[in-house]
Design a protein around this motif. Structure first.
Motif, PDB file in Angstrom:
ATOM      1  N   UNK A  27       0.730  -1.224   0.004  1.00 48.85           N
ATOM      2  CA  UNK A  27       0.112  -0.131  -0.007  1.00 48.85           C
ATOM      3  C   UNK A  27       0.817   1.249  -0.066  1.00 48.85           C
ATOM      4  N   UNK A  28       1.473   1.703  -1.170  1.00 51.97           N
ATOM      5  CA  UNK A  28       2.281   2.872  -1.242  1.00 51.97           C
ATOM      6  C   UNK A  28       1.535   3.766  -1.664  1.00 51.97           C
ATOM      7  N   UNK A  29       2.216   4.861  -1.679  1.00 52.47           N
ATOM      8  CA  UNK A  29       1.456   6.358  -1.759  1.00 52.47           C
ATOM      9  C   UNK A  29       1.718   6.621  -3.348  1.00 52.47           C
ATOM     10  N   UNK A  30       1.384   7.593  -3.952  1.00 56.21           N
ATOM     11  CA  UNK A  30       1.101   7.509  -5.259  1.00 56.21           C
ATOM     12  C   UNK A  30       2.224   8.219  -5.588  1.00 56.21           C
ATOM     13  N   UNK A  31       3.010   8.930  -4.898  1.00 54.74           N
ATOM     14  CA  UNK A  31       4.202   9.483  -5.063  1.00 54.74           C
ATOM     15  C   UNK A  31       5.518   8.433  -5.085  1.00 54.74           C
ATOM     16  N   UNK A  32       5.244   7.287  -4.216  1.00 53.80           N
ATOM     17  CA  UNK A  32       6.464   6.064  -4.188  1.00 53.80           C
ATOM     18  C   UNK A  32       6.244   5.236  -5.567  1.00 53.80           C
ATOM     19  N   UNK A  33       4.866   5.248  -5.802  1.00 51.72           N
ATOM     20  CA  UNK A  33       4.691   4.277  -7.128  1.00 51.72           C
ATOM     21  C   UNK A  33       5.116   5.064  -8.234  1.00 51.72           C
TER      22      UNK A  33
END
Length: 164
Positions: free
Chosen positions: A117-123
């Motif tokens: 469950x990563x943040x959009x920035x990490x993705x």
């Protein structure tokens, strides 16, 4: 007419790739609007998987049609043409194979991040990292082609601008 089989530089191919993404914004917008209207979708997450499948097909039609004719709109701007290994136009079936194989740009990082469950920035960072790695891997191909092109039996070549 002889087509020069010079491979465009990596920076030029990547600039074309980014420009293609900008042009595809309009294609995806119109297709999404059409899908939402025809399916009477009221909320963004309703019919999400059906919309993704629809967009996959719409993008496939866009790319297969243009590649079978030699160039997408962005490729015309950057004077790049897709041809077979022999330097001739590719068939729609080969263009379809290239389309399916070109998803190697996106699927590996998206599958890798899906269990977390990563943040959009990490993705975005992971995807951009993969894009860079995949682009650099073309340096290891004998003709400096992207590997999905090698697997599909296609190659990108420099094309002379059309005379007016």
């Amino acid at each position: 007419m002889t087509i020069a089989l010079d491979t465009p530089g990596l920076w030029r191919r990547m600039a074309c790739w980014v420009y293609e993404g900008i042009l595809l914004f309009g294609v995806v917008f119109l297709a999404g609007y059409l899908f939402g209207t025809l399916s009477q979708t009221r909320y963004a997450l309703d019919n999400r998987h059906a919309l993704q499948a629809f967009l996959f097909v719409v993008l496939g039609i866009y790319f297969v049609w243009f590649w079978a004719h030699g160039q997408t709109l962005a490729m015309k701007t950057w004077n790049i043409r897709v041809v077979g290994r022999d330097g001739k136009k590719i068939t729609q079936l080969r263009a379809l194979g290239r389309y399916v194989l070109s998803w190697v740009w996106f699927l590996p990082p998206l599958l890798a991040v899906s269990p977390f469950h990563l943040s959009g920035g990490e993705i975005v960072v992971i995807c951009l990292g993969w894009f860079a790695v995949w682009a650099i891997l073309s340096r290891f191909h004998p003709q400096r082609q992207f590997w999905h092109d090698a697997w599909a039996g296609t190659r990108l070549v420099t094309s002379a601008p059309l005379s007016r």
